[in-house]
Write an enzyme that holds these catalytic residues in place. Structure first.
Site, short mmCIF file in Angstrom:
data_model
loop_
_atom_site.label_atom_id
_atom_site.label_comp_id
_atom_site.label_asym_id
_atom_site.label_seq_id
_atom_site.Cartn_x
_atom_site.Cartn_y
_atom_site.Cartn_z
N CYS A 26 36.38 26.92 28.87
CA CYS A 26 35.34 27.89 28.55
C CYS A 26 35.93 29.11 27.85
O CYS A 26 37.14 29.32 27.81
CB CYS A 26 34.65 28.39 29.83
SG CYS A 26 33.92 27.12 30.86
N ASP B 292 44.94 56.68 -3.75
CA ASP B 292 43.54 56.45 -4.09
C ASP B 292 42.78 57.77 -4.11
O ASP B 292 42.92 58.60 -3.19
CB ASP B 292 42.91 55.49 -3.08
CG ASP B 292 41.45 55.20 -3.38
OD1 ASP B 292 41.19 54.36 -4.24
OD2 ASP B 292 40.59 55.84 -2.74
#
Length: 488
Positions: free
Chosen positions: A34, A439
């Site tokens: 599970c 940037d």
């Protein structure tokens, strides 16, 4: 993590979904495995054992739980975050390399012997490449069984099985149901989707910030290849066996994925690329926790947690687009790229909307007369050098690429500077620590939130954000009023 028994037990007892995909719980009495968040009553501690992968649990003789469907849980973030051999191998296996080229092909792509690859995967994941690929084939088969009207024989070969017998045996062993029973259980009176069209749910770890993901993709979409329409991001896909189109729409607990494929054998690879595009296997809680330790970033994280790094479905395509977008606005880059696509892309037919072309391959662009590329001379030269390097193999940007080596290859190409190389590392290679200190948007946002303004000082400060600097860039862009993000 699966070796830390007490920690795993605590996660299972609390049904903590954050650990889904990190490890799998196998119950010795029922022979079922599970997710940690499975809703059933947890077994006694002494009846639990833990595995690092679904393939390892299956190989040990456990079958997937019918309630929590552990085979469909988000993947382990490690394969996106790490750059080592095992992570690179897992990315290639998820993309279908073993099904197409076998284990020798996987080893050749990674530059190691078959024996080395098998030994490393077995030691790390408890299963070798064939078992890992088999687990993926089983999941692909389950998706096709539950979401399409394809005959079972077609599903068997589309999922990569060598025979219908192997397909039937694997589905029964993994899911404890025959293929026809699996379809009946899933549909429960509903009609399956028409052949060729698949609708599925892509799970993710919460939280997720859809404006970050889909906003950037919509803002930079190239006409003909991508579009934002009817609340979903649409694009064409170039795949190993054919082509396709995909529509991805954010939902509260999953991303809805609608795929149309010319060859169903591309399903597993298409899903893997879509998950990679949206960075759905990230662990946002781990990322955000680290970035919150910086007082300058904490307010941005708290305002909209769960930002992902939008990536790409095709690394070569993104590299060309990144070079085209150097030193120009987002709008100008879209215009240049759209012209390239219209002139040299491969036409495709798509139902509705404006998807008309596949992005041209590097090989097709490298074969063109450079004068046929309608763009300024400097940018044309950079594009020519890039596509030639990609077409010849001198530059390798595949999902199994070595990130450091790829950076060196990019830096050696004329016309590619540090900004472009890091952007490609961030979005094409998937390096979570790629950083863009030069940037303009990062520079403006840094000044706005009180971070160092010069690139060198910002790099020194950002050392505390590692290994999540690519995610820090997403938060900084969100603080820049002139960033390319759009609000959806």
């Amino acid at each position: 993590m699966h070796t830390d028994f007490d920690r795993c037990v605590r996660a299972v007892r609390s049904k903590d979904a954050r650990f889904d995909g990190w490890f799998f719980t196998a119950v010795l009495t029922t022979r079922i495995y599970c997710r940690p968040s499975c809703p059933v009553v947890p077994p006694k501690d002494e009846n639990m054992t833990f595995y690092p992968s679904a393939a390892a649990a299956q190989q040990a003789g456990f079958r997937a739980c019918k309630r929590c469907r552990p085979d469909a849980s988000p993947g382990s973030p490690q394969w996106n975050e790490r750059a080592d051999l095992v992570a690179r191998a897992m990315r290639l296996i998820a993309d279908g390399t073993v099904d197409r080229e076998g284990v020798p092909g996987l080893a050749a792509r990674l530059g190691y012997s078959t024996r080395q690859i098998e030994r490393q995967l077995l030691a790390e994941l408890g299963a070798g490449p064939l078992a890992l690929a088999r687990a993926q084939r089983a999941q692909t088969a389950r998706i096709l069984i539950e979401t399409s009207a394809l005959p079972m024989a077609d599903i068997a070969f589309a999922a990569g099985f060598s025979s219908i017998r192997t397909f039937n045996e694997t589905v029964r062993e993994v899911f404890a149901l025959a293929p026809t029973d699996l379809r009946t259980r899933a549909l429960r009176g509903q009609a399956p989707a028409p052949s060729g069209l698949l609708t599925l749910r892509l799970p993710f770890r919460a939280p997720l910030c859809p404006d970050n993901l889909f906003g950037l993709l919509a803002a930079t979409a190239v006409p003909g290849v991508e579009e934002w329409r009817d609340g979903a991001y649409h694009r064409t896909l170039r795949l190993p066996y054919g082509h396709g189109t995909v529509a991805l729409a954010p939902r509260p607990d999953h991303v809805e994925c609608r795929l149309a494929l010319s060859d169903q054998r591309d399903l597993a690879g298409a899903i893997s690329r879509c998950r990679r595009l949206l960075d759905l296997d990230a662990d946002p809680e781990a990322v955000d926790a680290q970035l919150r330790t910086d007082p300058s970033l904490a307010p941005l994280v708290d305002k909209a947690p769960g930002r992902r790094v939008p990536r790409t479905v095709d690394a070569e395509e993104f590299a060309v687009r990144a070079v085209l977008g150097q030193q120009v606005s987002t709008a100008a880059a879209r215009t240049l790229t759209a012209r390239l696509v219209a002139a040299h892309g491969e036409p495709v037919e798509a139902a509705g909307g404006g998807l008309t072309h596949l992005f041209p391959t590097a090989a097709s662009l490298a074969a063109l007369d450079p004068e046929a590329l309608a763009m300024p001379a400097g940018r044309r030269a950079a594009v020519v050098h890039t596509v030639e390097a990609l077409a010849s193999g001198e530059l390798s940007l595949g999902i199994g690429s070595d990130w450091a080596e790829a950076r060196e290859q990019l830096a050696a190409l004329p016309g590619i500077g540090p900004w472009t190389a890091e952007l490609i590392a961030m979005r094409a290679l998937g390096d979570p620590d790629a950083f863009l200190p030069t940037d303009l948007g990062v520079h403006r946002a840094a000044a706005r939130v009180g971070l160092p303004a010069t690139p060198a000082a910002l790099v020194r400060h950002a050392a505390a954000w590692r290994p999540w600097r690519a995610y820090a860039v997403q938060y900084l862009w969100s603080a820049d009023d002139r960033s390319p993000l759009v609000c959806l």
